[in-house]
Design a protein around this motif. Sequence first.
Motif, short mmCIF file in Angstrom:
data_model
loop_
_atom_site.label_atom_id
_atom_site.label_comp_id
_atom_site.label_asym_id
_atom_site.label_seq_id
_atom_site.Cartn_x
_atom_site.Cartn_y
_atom_site.Cartn_z
N ARG A 1 0.70 2.39 -0.95
CA ARG A 1 0.28 1.01 -0.68
C ARG A 1 -1.16 0.79 -1.13
O ARG A 1 -1.51 -0.28 -1.64
CB ARG A 1 0.44 0.70 0.81
N ALA A 2 -2.01 1.80 -0.94
CA ALA A 2 -3.39 1.68 -1.40
C ALA A 2 -3.44 1.52 -2.91
O ALA A 2 -4.23 0.73 -3.44
CB ALA A 2 -4.19 2.91 -0.96
N TRP B 1 4.97 2.09 -10.98
CA TRP B 1 5.30 3.46 -10.55
C TRP B 1 5.01 3.64 -9.07
O TRP B 1 5.77 4.29 -8.34
CB TRP B 1 4.55 4.49 -11.38
N ALA B 2 3.90 3.09 -8.58
CA ALA B 2 3.59 3.19 -7.16
C ALA B 2 4.65 2.46 -6.34
O ALA B 2 5.03 2.92 -5.25
CB ALA B 2 2.20 2.63 -6.86
N MET B 3 5.16 1.34 -6.85
CA MET B 3 6.21 0.61 -6.15
C MET B 3 7.49 1.43 -6.09
O MET B 3 8.17 1.49 -5.06
CB MET B 3 6.47 -0.72 -6.86
N ASN B 4 7.85 2.06 -7.21
CA ASN B 4 9.02 2.91 -7.23
C ASN B 4 8.89 4.05 -6.22
O ASN B 4 9.81 4.34 -5.44
CB ASN B 4 9.19 3.50 -8.64
N SER C 1 -9.68 4.09 -7.93
CA SER C 1 -8.73 4.67 -8.87
C SER C 1 -7.32 4.59 -8.29
O SER C 1 -6.93 5.39 -7.43
CB SER C 1 -9.08 6.13 -9.17
N GLY C 2 -6.56 3.61 -8.75
CA GLY C 2 -5.19 3.48 -8.29
C GLY C 2 -4.36 4.69 -8.63
O GLY C 2 -3.48 5.10 -7.85
N ILE D 1 -4.83 -1.82 -5.03
CA ILE D 1 -5.81 -1.77 -6.12
C ILE D 1 -5.25 -2.40 -7.39
O ILE D 1 -5.93 -3.15 -8.08
CB ILE D 1 -6.23 -0.31 -6.39
N ASP D 2 -3.99 -2.09 -7.70
CA ASP D 2 -3.35 -2.63 -8.89
C ASP D 2 -1.99 -3.20 -8.50
O ASP D 2 -1.01 -2.45 -8.41
CB ASP D 2 -3.17 -1.54 -9.96
N PRO D 3 -1.91 -4.49 -8.22
CA PRO D 3 -0.65 -5.12 -7.77
C PRO D 3 0.47 -5.05 -8.80
O PRO D 3 1.59 -5.48 -8.50
CB PRO D 3 -1.06 -6.57 -7.50
#
Length: 240
Positions: A89-90, A100-103, A64-65, A94-96
């Motif tokens: 990063r995890a 939002w994770a990048m932000n 689950s990203g 999981i979802d390149p």
Amino acid sequence: YMLGLSAWKAGDNEAAELAFEQAIELDPAHVKSHINLGRVLLDAGKPTYALVQFHEAIDLDPQSGTAHRLEGAALHAIGKRDEAVGAYRAAILIDPEDAWAMNNLALMLIETGDYDGALRALARATELRDDVAVFYNNLGMALELNGRFVQATDAYDRAVALDGGYSKAVDNYNRVATVLQDPALAPVDLAALAGQFATEVEGWSDAQVASGETATVAPVASAVPEVSAPADTSSVGEDR
């Protein structure tokens, strides 16, 4: 579960928390209930308790990203920056295409002084999602911290165009628009930086992410500006 969602969207965190807890009592393996209970607890200023829920969700669904991304937000809230970086990063592994994770990762990198890494992550985030004002405000900040005032002004302007009521972006635009840039600094190629970040992610492994040791690419030449007031970053946002 649906009652919890409705209460949360209506701004009644107490009722939402109770409803999600009841959903988990009925089905302890319901990943979405753990995730959304964690969201409610984060909103209520209880990141330590939220972290428990995100860990439960990850135990139930390691792929689950969203759970990993929210784990990063909770870790950030309690001051565990290195662990937050690993969680974001995890999520990206999981979802390149988790913009939002990048932000959120970029905000961590800015806090630790890695302005080049933040710029690559935000270049990729805005490439994936060109409709999110928060991303452009933070891209402007990363550009500003790399001395690219002209491009930073453009990024802040884009954020304001997307959300005219975005006061942080308005303030950042007004502050930077009149700052003179070092004429020796050439504009950065944001598309190339986005590509570098995508390539960087392809080189990550689970072990590297867990340890915080990931492959990097050559940074852009940076010049940290001296400004009267620091750029105003945005929080992880409602999507966290």
